[in-house]
Write a protein that holds these residues in place. Structure first.
Motif, PDB file in Angstrom:
ATOM      1  N   CYS A 144     -43.064 -96.859 -13.686  1.00  0.00           N
ATOM      2  CA  CYS A 144     -42.506 -98.169 -13.330  1.00  0.00           C
ATOM      3  C   CYS A 144     -40.995 -98.176 -13.522  1.00  0.00           C
ATOM      4  CB  CYS A 144     -43.158 -99.272 -14.178  1.00  0.00           C
ATOM      5  SG  CYS A 144     -44.926 -99.489 -13.885  1.00  0.00           S
ATOM      6  N   THR A 149     -39.236 -96.141 -10.649  1.00  0.00           N
ATOM      7  CA  THR A 149     -39.262 -96.763  -9.326  1.00  0.00           C
ATOM      8  C   THR A 149     -38.555 -98.113  -9.297  1.00  0.00           C
ATOM      9  OG1 THR A 149     -41.391 -97.838  -9.784  1.00  0.00           O
ATOM     10  CG2 THR A 149     -41.435 -95.619  -8.790  1.00  0.00           C
ATOM     11  N   GLY A 150     -38.374 -98.730 -10.461  1.00  0.00           N
ATOM     12  CA  GLY A 150     -37.716-100.028 -10.517  1.00  0.00           C
ATOM     13  C   GLY A 150     -38.659-101.199 -10.285  1.00  0.00           C
ATOM     14  N   TYR A 151     -39.954-100.925 -10.073  1.00  0.00           N
ATOM     15  CA  TYR A 151     -40.937-101.979  -9.855  1.00  0.00           C
ATOM     16  C   TYR A 151     -41.713-102.245 -11.148  1.00  0.00           C
ATOM     17  CZ  TYR A 151     -40.271-101.168  -4.825  1.00  0.00           C
ATOM     18  OH  TYR A 151     -39.743-101.040  -3.575  1.00  0.00           O
ATOM     19  N   GLU A 181     -46.174-105.393  -9.569  1.00  0.00           N
ATOM     20  CA  GLU A 181     -45.687-105.191  -8.202  1.00  0.00           C
ATOM     21  C   GLU A 181     -46.267-103.914  -7.593  1.00  0.00           C
ATOM     22  OE1 GLU A 181     -41.255-107.262  -8.280  1.00  0.00           O
ATOM     23  OE2 GLU A 181     -41.530-105.257  -9.122  1.00  0.00           O
ATOM     24  N   LEU A 182     -46.299-102.819  -8.374  1.00  0.00           N
ATOM     25  CA  LEU A 182     -46.805-101.560  -7.844  1.00  0.00           C
ATOM     26  C   LEU A 182     -48.289-101.630  -7.516  1.00  0.00           C
ATOM     27  CD1 LEU A 182     -44.965 -98.895 -10.036  1.00  0.00           C
ATOM     28  CD2 LEU A 182     -44.690 -99.288  -7.592  1.00  0.00           C
ATOM     29  N   GLU A 232     -45.597 -97.737   1.242  1.00  0.00           N
ATOM     30  CA  GLU A 232     -44.658 -98.856   1.258  1.00  0.00           C
ATOM     31  C   GLU A 232     -43.425 -98.604   0.407  1.00  0.00           C
ATOM     32  OE1 GLU A 232     -47.542-102.707   2.001  1.00  0.00           O
ATOM     33  OE2 GLU A 232     -47.602-101.736   0.029  1.00  0.00           O
ATOM     34  N   ILE A 233     -43.517 -97.697  -0.577  1.00  0.00           N
ATOM     35  CA  ILE A 233     -42.333 -97.402  -1.378  1.00  0.00           C
ATOM     36  C   ILE A 233     -41.764 -96.018  -1.048  1.00  0.00           C
ATOM     37  CG2 ILE A 233     -43.158 -98.870  -3.252  1.00  0.00           C
ATOM     38  CD1 ILE A 233     -43.822 -96.342  -4.824  1.00  0.00           C
ATOM     39  N   LYS A 255     -36.214 -94.176  -2.407  1.00  0.00           N
ATOM     40  CA  LYS A 255     -35.286 -95.042  -3.135  1.00  0.00           C
ATOM     41  C   LYS A 255     -36.060 -95.966  -4.069  1.00  0.00           C
ATOM     42  CE  LYS A 255     -31.671 -95.220   0.435  1.00  0.00           C
ATOM     43  NZ  LYS A 255     -30.640 -94.582  -0.410  1.00  0.00           N
ATOM     44  N   SER A 256     -35.459 -96.242  -5.216  1.00  0.00           N
ATOM     45  CA  SER A 256     -36.058 -97.199  -6.139  1.00  0.00           C
ATOM     46  C   SER A 256     -35.847 -98.615  -5.610  1.00  0.00           C
ATOM     47  CB  SER A 256     -35.414 -97.055  -7.525  1.00  0.00           C
ATOM     48  OG  SER A 256     -34.047 -97.456  -7.461  1.00  0.00           O
ATOM     49  N   LYS A 257     -36.415 -99.563  -6.303  1.00  0.00           N
ATOM     50  CA  LYS A 257     -36.277-100.953  -5.880  1.00  0.00           C
ATOM     51  C   LYS A 257     -34.815-101.386  -5.863  1.00  0.00           C
ATOM     52  CE  LYS A 257     -37.961-105.622  -6.959  1.00  0.00           C
ATOM     53  NZ  LYS A 257     -38.750-106.435  -7.905  1.00  0.00           N
ATOM     54  N   THR A 258     -33.992-100.787  -6.720  1.00  0.00           N
ATOM     55  CA  THR A 258     -32.565-101.130  -6.790  1.00  0.00           C
ATOM     56  C   THR A 258     -31.722-100.306  -5.823  1.00  0.00           C
ATOM     57  OG1 THR A 258     -32.296 -99.544  -8.605  1.00  0.00           O
ATOM     58  CG2 THR A 258     -32.768-101.852  -9.189  1.00  0.00           C
TER      59      THR A 258
END
Length: 548
Positions: free
Chosen positions: A162, A165-167, A171-172, A179-180, A208-211
């Protein structure tokens, strides 16, 4: 024969402790198993009470249960008893009260089953489950772990996963890997469908991470088999290789700059005299040695990392399987003893037989051995893979000359590149009788690797790669042949030049054959090449058996 007398006759022959008392709780008889536990002979039991044979605490406990059975009928009770020798056992007491025709209490018959070992086994299993929970928590806290379904949806993610990935975990669990962006290529779904139990899929992904930050993952994916044989979930453990990828990008950028500089200087170099050509050869040798050292050092670090990360958990699993086999053997043995107690015509025996059939006990007993054997075979395969990688890199050799088995080096190299070539080519080995060769085997493994990779790249769809070995006088010859697209005649004389490649830009550096050529020269050998465009290529590597 009356019912109480029949019960007494049967119980007296049982290997389990049994006894009978009258309405005043005075012993009428006790079988040898109960006498042995209390260390009293037959004459001492008749006409005595529990207080005459046991401590006050135990005597009151037994009498309390007897009185309860008088009032409530047949009872079962679990108590802990201690004999005169201090031996303590946990017993399951079964009491049967006897009544006359008017319903008046006549006495009681009791049967005791020793469940001490079962209690101990249960405690050991609870301890093992606790240890597994600790290990599972350690993985969740420190490792990049995920479990996905066949359509890529996450059903479990660890904390580090988590964070990377930044999620959030919530959310994951509502997303899929698609999707990610955690998909290596367009053939991933097809590769997933072709995966079978006990197989593993290894791949790298960049996303890419969420950020919005780029990161790279190296992932090993293993199917989680179910009882019905259908693969529904996949266990994934990943390594964050972002830092190493950044270093590779930096190195590739530097190599690209050097290639461009080399191309700009090619015209000038061709016009220079023999002195500059000699200088260029010296520079090439130094460059080859540096690149070779970096390559083998990286492989050595990878082998050490894999051995450390895989061997320890594999050791735990292997040890636990050994213990589990012992536990199951004891459990099945205990079940067999329980079943042997009941006569085939007894109601209890019919109940047990029916329940045994309902749960298919015989199949379960047989299938458990099969499952354990398959698990042990899987562990053995993982150990072999790690050993093959160690044999390939030979980081412990420190680049020393030694007498080595060429066939063993080829085989370990084949195991390393198997995943890359198995979908494109069939490898056919035609080995001759070879003596041990004086060489630096880790360097030769690098040459074999380049030959196999180039052969697979030359095959566009499906083909064959032949590896032949023979001994001629004081030399050995290792031949790599493919039925690929071949090499154009105008390129044959340049394939060993540094940075020369016929591959598209970005798919090759042109250093593989140049490095191989330098290594064979250091071994005082030679490489010969034969190629026919559209039919295939053969590389013959000649090496002296002994170095002068």
């Amino acid at each position: 024969m009356s019912t109480p007398i029949l019960i007494s006759s049967v119980c007296a022959q049982l290997p389990l402790p049994a006894w009978q008392k009258d309405a005043s709780l005075c012993y009428l008889w006790a079988n040898s198993a109960w006498q042995s536990f209390a260390q009293n002979n037959t004459e001492e039991w008749q006409g005595k009470y529990d207080k005459d044979l046991f401590s006050d605490h135990i005597a009151k406990m037994i009498e309390k249960g007897d009185l309860f059975s008088f009032n409530n009928g047949v009872t079962n009770e679990e108590i802990t008893l201690k004999g005169k020798n201090g031996q303590e056992k946990t017993m399951q007491l079964h009491r049967i009260p006897h009544y006359d025709s008017d319903g008046k209490i006549m006495g009681i018959t009791a049967l005791a089953i020793d469940i001490s070992y079962s209690k101990l086994l249960l405690q050991q299993m609870e301890n093992m489950m606790s240890e597994m929970d600790i290990q599972r928590n350690a993985l969740n806290t420190n490792a990049l772990i995920a479990i996905t379904t066949d359509n890529g949806r996450f059903v479990y993610v660890s904390k580090p996963f988590c964070q990377l990935t930044g999620y959030s975990k919530k959310e994951l669990l509502a997303l899929t890997r698609f999707e990610i962006g955690l998909v290596p290529d367009e053939n991933f779904s097809r590769s997933l469908q072709a995966l079978k139990p006990l197989q593993a899929l290894q791949f790298e992904t960049c996303t890419k991470s969420k950020t919005g930050e780029d990161y790279w993952l190296e992932t090993m994916l293993v199917p989680m088999d179910t009882y019905d044989g259908q693969i529904k979930n996949y266990y994934e453990i990943s390594t964050n290789i972002t830092a190493s990828k950044h270093r590779e990008e930096t190195l590739e950028h530097e190599v690209k700059i050097r290639v461009e500089e080399s191309q700009r200087n090619t015209i000038a170099i061709e016009k220079r005299n023999s002195e500059l050509l000699i200088l260029n050869d010296q520079l090439r040798n130094v460059q080859n040695q540096l690149l070779q050292s970096e390559k083998m050092a990286s492989i050595g670090q990878l082998a050490a990392g894999i051995a450390h990360e895989i061997n320890n958990p594999i050791g735990y699993v292997s040890s636990n399987l050994g213990a589990l086999v012992g536990y199951l053997t004891d459990i099945f043995g205990l079940i067999d003893k329980y079943e042997s107690i009941f006569h085939p015509h007894m109601e209890e025996h019919s109940i047990l037989a029916k329940e045994r059939k309902n749960i298919d006990f015989d199949f379960i007993k047989e299938d458990i051995n099969s499952l354990i054997n398959e698990s042990r075979e899987g562990i053995k395969r993982v150990k072999n893979i790690v050993q093959n990688l160690k044999d390939f890199s030979r980081t412990d050799s420190n680049q020393t000359w030694e007498y080595a088995d060429i066939h063993s080096g080829i085989n370990s190299t084949l195991n390393i590149v198997q995943n890359e070539i198995k979908y494109k080519a069939e490898v056919i080995r035609e080995y001759g009788d070879l003596p041990l060769v004086n060489c630096v085997i880790s360097q030769l493994n690098q040459v074999f690797l380049n030959m196999l990779v180039n052969a697979s790249h030359a095959i566009e769809k499906q083909g064959k790669i032949y590896i032949r070995t023979r001994c001629v006088d004081q030399q050995v010859c290792i031949s790599f042949s493919d039925n690929g697209k071949g090499i154009a005649a105008e390129h044959v004389n340049r394939i060993f030049d540094p940075f020369f490649t016929t591959k598209p830009i970005g798919q090759g550096t042109g250093l593989g054959l140049s490095l191989s050529y330098g290594i064979i020269q250091e071994h005082h050998g030679r490489i010969e090449v034969r190629s026919v465009l559209g039919e295939g290529t053969t590389f013959d590597i000649w090496l002296p058996i002994q170095q002068e």
